[in-house]
Motif scaffolding. Structure first.
Motif, PDB file in Angstrom:
ATOM      1  N   ILE C  69     -59.704 -14.828  -6.673  1.00 63.71           N
ATOM      2  CA  ILE C  69     -60.510 -13.713  -6.184  1.00 63.71           C
ATOM      3  C   ILE C  69     -61.862 -13.632  -6.876  1.00 63.71           C
ATOM      4  CG2 ILE C  69     -60.652 -11.192  -6.151  1.00 63.71           C
ATOM      5  CD1 ILE C  69     -57.677 -11.166  -5.457  1.00 63.71           C
ATOM      6  N   PHE C  70     -61.855 -13.761  -8.212  1.00 63.66           N
ATOM      7  CA  PHE C  70     -63.107 -13.559  -8.938  1.00 63.66           C
ATOM      8  C   PHE C  70     -63.917 -14.832  -9.076  1.00 63.66           C
ATOM      9  CE2 PHE C  70     -60.342 -10.100 -10.284  1.00 63.66           C
ATOM     10  CZ  PHE C  70     -61.108  -9.061  -9.780  1.00 63.66           C
ATOM     11  N   GLN C  71     -63.432 -15.906  -8.499  1.00 64.28           N
ATOM     12  CA  GLN C  71     -64.177 -17.153  -8.550  1.00 64.28           C
ATOM     13  C   GLN C  71     -65.195 -17.221  -7.416  1.00 64.28           C
ATOM     14  OE1 GLN C  71     -63.463 -19.006 -11.124  1.00 64.28           O
ATOM     15  NE2 GLN C  71     -61.382 -18.425 -11.695  1.00 64.28           N
ATOM     16  N   HIS C  72     -65.024 -16.402  -6.403  1.00 60.32           N
ATOM     17  CA  HIS C  72     -65.868 -16.532  -5.218  1.00 60.32           C
ATOM     18  C   HIS C  72     -66.575 -15.226  -4.881  1.00 60.32           C
ATOM     19  CE1 HIS C  72     -63.757 -20.290  -4.339  1.00 60.32           C
ATOM     20  NE2 HIS C  72     -62.649 -19.640  -4.585  1.00 60.32           N
ATOM     21  N   ALA C  73     -67.849 -15.357  -4.573  1.00 59.19           N
ATOM     22  CA  ALA C  73     -68.550 -14.214  -4.014  1.00 59.19           C
ATOM     23  C   ALA C  73     -68.749 -14.410  -2.518  1.00 59.19           C
ATOM     24  CB  ALA C  73     -69.898 -14.027  -4.705  1.00 59.19           C
ATOM     25  N   GLY C  74     -68.293 -15.536  -2.020  1.00 58.99           N
ATOM     26  CA  GLY C  74     -68.457 -15.834  -0.605  1.00 58.99           C
ATOM     27  C   GLY C  74     -67.350 -15.227   0.232  1.00 58.99           C
ATOM     28  N   ILE C  75     -67.493 -15.332   1.544  1.00 56.69           N
ATOM     29  CA  ILE C  75     -66.484 -14.718   2.403  1.00 56.69           C
ATOM     30  C   ILE C  75     -65.690 -15.758   3.171  1.00 56.69           C
ATOM     31  CG2 ILE C  75     -67.587 -12.483   2.651  1.00 56.69           C
ATOM     32  CD1 ILE C  75     -68.786 -13.478   5.258  1.00 56.69           C
ATOM     33  N   PHE C  76     -65.907 -17.047   2.836  1.00 54.29           N
ATOM     34  CA  PHE C  76     -65.102 -18.058   3.500  1.00 54.29           C
ATOM     35  C   PHE C  76     -63.911 -18.420   2.620  1.00 54.29           C
ATOM     36  CE2 PHE C  76     -69.359 -18.477   5.210  1.00 54.29           C
ATOM     37  CZ  PHE C  76     -69.065 -18.287   6.556  1.00 54.29           C
TER      38      PHE C  76
END
Lengths: 435, 311, 306
Positions: C69-76
């Motif tokens: 969860i906290f590794q990505h700021a993207g929505i894919f």
């Protein structure tokens, strides 16, 4: 509005105030009731703790058919707001989970029951003396510690391996070894990863740092006794790491204030080493399944005092002084800390249990991460010093005050010396005001 | 008490029937106002008086309050954190609220009518307001405005290297203002409802007179919407002065970094529940009431020049 | 994407004045306006996307493994993990449906309370010339100026003595007694926007205040009532503090109280479950708004105003 109506509402306001304050229940003859009784058990925590505690309650009720235990639970900050409100209104839950930050604040103000009056129902003899003592305020046992944890250094070995930096010998490392390793990580990764993470904003690391320098934050009478220069050196350490590039920048550090640890730089792979209560090793290990995570004692210097480590109580059980069923409350706590089945249900969710029998009970079916936590705690326990005094009445907000002054130091608004002095002055004046 | 006096004098800005009241209306009013009066006397007034009393006490929540006269007020005079929290709060009210209302009004006009799919846009743009106080926001705000956040990634396209917006004392308040503007859906909905009350015929008539969109907006929309603008402004001011949840969530309750997002209500909450100084917190609350009361009175006073009622 | 827009309920359709709907004028205008319309759509879509990004991220996070969860700021999303939904639903002491139902009960009670009590008070303030009217109005506004943190303890004592703690009464009864002065003020502003001639005409026909209120004013203030209902819904649905304090029995917990229980700073938090249940709890809000806005936007133009 006519006069009579006005008088009516004023009377109501007065009535609203009558309920404030708590009258300690008569501790003359405490015994189990013959009638069925209902008591409340109150805790904070996330969903897995809720499930485990409910299971323990069920077990308790099946053995005590006359006692019904009603659960209350909430998140950390809501927990204290609600406990303050219900206690102020004379409506406090019978048994509450406690933290050492708030223990003296409630005990000194007469909101908690002297647990020695319940010795017939509540046996605390299994707890190590040092740990049991951390539940005492002014010599009276107000809360039973569930367990204790030392502070340690988490080391993300995968990052060391990735950048070809050797992990220092963790049994003998000095602060210089630590600084060098941190610096090399930052340099080898070109700043992508930093050597060391947050340090300076929490009272646990401050206390351990103080004890490494032969100081304590508070004395037994609840006054601030630490030399401001030790606090200044603690913050200077953080500033040095920023300046040398070994640590996260001031902004990055401030960004981590109040962030859940899953979102912190350790869990997200932004740092190679971080200071953390040993009990949180498991949570980190779960949050970073692809990394090899080690935990070690703090680095030392030749001048470092022996026995600087101590077991910080992870949490306590306490009984409200307003309870109508002290005996049953005592019996419930006894069950929670002494019963081996409960120990197995709880696992290490509330930290490594302080009761040796409970530790033994859970030893067989521990996860690898829990095993590491348990071993680390056990190895440190062999060389701990005397327990420090708990946070005194009037200083329950020390964490927020500390992080506020630390941030002002970080952003250059204050020098470490100025910050240390103002920080300690503010804590002391809070303590004085609460007397 | 001047604020209260002014409020009384200005009331609802009625001009035509300023003084007279007839007995039939009195009786009817008693009936229509009965629930409110009962609520006021039984539920609202009591706790308010209690908090006023507590403002003059030393009250740590767990022991009985102790009357200490005006000590709390003396303490406020030399309270640096109080001064800085007032600074933060006033900045927020004066900067964030006008922007939020302007955005809300502009989008309300755009989304009022005349385009397919407006229902979808309205709902979508309103959604953030639903989430404004969710715990999810805390996590998210750092992902957007952190050093490695999306906003800096966006700036990076133009070769700008931004700071960590949430973590720097200079910009942290700005991110909370952005959060507030992001939830413009609430005032927007009220503007939308207000726009629907403006009879279409006015626009049709002015269109035949050759008025352009902008002139229509200025000469029809703005004046006829002025009671609703006024309402949004008054409630916005009251709400912004009391603003708590967003700062609490984004800063984890600390008001940090370095007190740069220490809103007045957040400071009051810390004093009441973290530091167990409910007496002082109550005194702070009444100070806030005086400030909000004075601001509201000023707005009511100016309203006679720019708010037009259909009466 | 444009398909989505086409399918969205066309609430606007119902409120287009008949003259415009039937008139041929619109057809002529259409072609000339076409390009401007497309531009407006594009602009609106961009704005909407930016506005919705955080929500999309939340939905994406609800189907990611916790450790990502906290590794990505993207929505894919790379790895879909839908287990947060069933797990989050059953993670707490009661199934999540309990909290949804509790919130729904509180919300329904507060909406009814606010609609009835506030509209009555608003009519009095806006249309009746009674003694002490301005003073009463000022007092009403003052009651919403005090921060609730200092009121909560006296209120708790009050409700505790009435035996109302651990019931929904402390959350609902005050609304039946018009303590949400915000909405009185809102409705007053709306009523004052209505032509006084309507009242006068009704009065000449012999109508009393009750009839004027019920048959003339209320139907005309449907947008204000809808606004009140929607706001009450959202505020109550999101209100954490008072629901936390007054409801201590876990079987009475509401959605916002339950949502916070997935997170703990000291032990393992369940962010995936929290996001999943946040998404679940947003669905009723979104639906209510989507379908409620037709009432919100039913302007005076279609309800018989001249």
């Amino acid at each position: 509005m006519n006069r009579r109506m006005y008088a009516g509402s004023a009377a109501l306001a007065a009535a609203a105030l009558i309920g404030c304050g708590v009258s300690p229940s008569d501790s003359g003859d405490i015994e189990l009731s013959d009638e069925p009784v209902t008591i409340t058990l109150n805790w904070w925590g996330a969903d897995s703790r809720t499930q485990r505690t409910l299971e323990a309650i069920e077990l308790f009720e099946s053995e005590h058919p006359d006692i019904t235990v009603e659960a209350q639970h909430s998140d950390w900050s809501g927990y204290w707001d609600r406990l303050a409100t219900t206690t102020a209104s004379g409506d406090a839950p019978d048994v509450s989970q406690f933290d050492q930050l708030y223990l003296a604040s409630y005990a000194n103000r007469g909101s908690l029951l002297d647990l020695d009056t319940l010795s017939e129902f509540l046996d605390t003899s299994a707890l190590p003396d040092g740990l049991r003592g951390s539940g005492e305020v002014d010599g009276t046992l107000y809360a039973v510690p569930v367990g204790g944890t030392p502070n340690g250094v988490l080391i993300n070995k995968s990052i060391f391996d990735e950048y070809g930096v050797e992990v220092p010998d963790l049994d003998t490392w000095t602060w210089e070894d630590f600084d060098t390793a941190a610096q090399r990580i930052s340099e080898a990764s070109d700043g992508e990863v930093r050597g060391v993470g947050p340090f300076g904003g929490d009272s646990f690391t401050l206390t351990v740092w103080a004890r490494q320098h032969g100081e304590e934050l508070f004395d037994e009478t609840g006054d601030v006794v630490i030399d401001p220069s030790v606090v200044a050196s603690y913050w200077q350490k953080a500033l040095d790491w920023i300046d040398s590039g070994a640590g996260l920048s001031a902004e990055q550090l401030s960004e981590e204030t109040g962030v859940p640890l899953e979102q912190g730089s350790m869990a997200t792979g932004g740092i190679a080493m971080g200071f953390s209560p040993g009990a949180m090793y498991t949570v980190h290990a779960a949050a970073m399944p692809d990394s090899e995570l080690l935990i070690a004692d703090w680095p030392t210097d030749s001048a470092t005092d022996e026995g600087f480590q101590y077991l910080k109580p992870t949490m306590y059980w306490a009984v409200s002084s307003g309870t109508e069923h002290p005996a049953e409350a005592g019996a419930l706590i006894d069950f929670l800390i002494n019963d081996e089945r409960v120990a197995r249900i709880f696992g290490t969710d509330r930290g490594v249990p302080g009761n040796p029998a409970a530790q033994e009970a859970i030893a067989d079916d521990l996860s690898p991460a829990d095993r590491t936590t348990l071993d680390f705690t056990a190895s440190i326990t062999e060389r701990i010093g005397d327990a420090p005094a708990i946070t005194p009445n009037g200083a329950s907000d020390i964490e927020t005050i500390q992080s506020r002054y630390f941030e002002r130091v970080l952003f250059g608004e204050l020098t470490p010396e100025e910050g240390a002095k103002q920080f300690l002055d503010e804590i002391q004046s809070g303590i004085d005001a609460a007397r | 008490m001047t604020a209260l006096g002014e409020l009384r004098a200005l009331g609802t800005g009625q001009r035509r029937h300023a003084i007279d009241s007839d007995t039939r209306d009195n009786r009817a009013a008693a009936g229509f106002l009965a629930p409110w009066l009962i609520g006021l006397l039984l539920i609202t007034i009591g706790p308010m008086i209690a908090s006023l009393y507590l403002a003059f006490t030393d009250y740590n929540l767990l022991e009985n309050p102790r009357f200490i006269g005006t000590d709390n007020i003396t303490q406020m005079l030399s309270d640096e954190r109080l001064a800085s929290s007032l600074g933060v709060t006033f900045t927020y009210v004066l900067v964030s609220l006008p922007i939020q209302l302007a955005v809300a009004l502009a989008l309300a006009v755009v989304l009022d009518r005349g385009l397919r799919g407006l229902a979808f846009y309205r709902s979508a743009l309103y959604l953030p307001s639903l989430l404004g106080s969710s715990v999810a926001i805390a996590v998210l705000w750092r992902l957007v405005f952190g050093k490695e956040g999306l906003f800096n990634a966006f700036l990076g396209i133009f070769g700008i290297e931004g700071p960590s917006w949430v973590a720097s004392p200079d910009t942290a308040l700005g991110t909370i203002m952005a959060l507030n503007v992001w939830t413009f859906g609430a005032p927007m909905v009220i503007f939308l409802a207000g726009l629907r009350q403006i009879p279409r015929q006015y626009y049709e008539a002015s269109a035949t007179d050759g008025a352009g969109k902008w002139r229509q907006f200025r000469s029809i929309t703005l004046p006829l919407l002025s009671p609703i603008i006024f309402f949004n402004l008054v409630l916005g001011v009251i709400g912004s002065f009391q603003s708590f949840t967003q700062a609490f969530i984004v800063s984890g309750g600390t008001g940090g970094p370095a007190d740069s997002t220490l809103f007045f209500s957040l400071y009051l909450y810390q004093e009441a529940f973290a530091s167990f100084r409910m007496g002082y917190a109550s005194a702070l609350a009444w100070l806030l009431l005086l400030i909000i009361g004075a601001s509201t009175a000023i707005m009511f006073w100016t309203s006679k020049w720019w708010v037009f009622y259909n009466e | 994407m444009s398909d989505l827009f086409q399918k969205a309920p066309e609430a606007t359709e119902t409120i287009v004045p008949p003259a415009e709907r039937l008139g041929g004028r619109r057809l002529h205008v259409r072609r000339g306006v076409h390009r401007a319309q497309v531009l407006r759509h594009i602009a609106l879509m961009v704005v909407t996307f930016v506005m919705l990004y955080p929500l999309l991220w939340m939905v994406a996070s609800s189907v990611r493994p916790n450790s990502e969860i906290f590794q990505h700021a993207g929505i894919f999303v790379d790895t879909f993990d839908f287990s947060h939904y069933p797990e989050g639903w059953n993670a707490l002491s009661h199934p999540f449906s309990t909290y949804l139902v509790n919130s729904a009960i509180v919300v329904l009670g507060t909406i009814i309370g606010n609609l009835v009590a506030c509209s009555m008070a608003a009519y009095a303030f806006a249309r009746l010339r009674f003694k002490y009217r301005k003073a009463a109005f000022a007092i009403m506004l003052i009651t919403i100026m005090l921060p609730f943190h200092v009121l909560i303890i006296p209120q708790y004592v009050l409700y505790s003595q009435l035996g109302w703690v651990n019931t929904f009464l402390p959350l609902i009864v005050p609304k039946l007694l018009a303590t949400d002065a915000f909405f009185i003020f809102l409705m007053v502003q709306f009523i004052r926007g209505l032509p006084q001639e309507l009242d006068d005409a009704a009065r000449i026909d012999g109508a009393g205040h009750i009839r004027i209120f019920g048959q003339v004013i209320l139907p005309l203030m449907i947008p204000a009532l809808a606004t009140t209902a929607i706001f009450t819904f959202i505020w109550t649905w999101n209100d954490f503090f008072s629901q936390l304090i007054f409801l201590t029995d876990p079987s009475l917990y509401t959605v916002p109280v339950a949502l916070r229980q997935f997170i703990d700073a000291q032990s393992e938090s369940d962010f995936g479950a929290m996001f999943a249940m946040s998404v679940v709890s947003l669905v009723p809000l979104f639906l209510i708004f989507l379908f409620g806005q037709r009432f919100l936007l039913r302007g005076i133009a279609t309800t018989g105003g001249k």
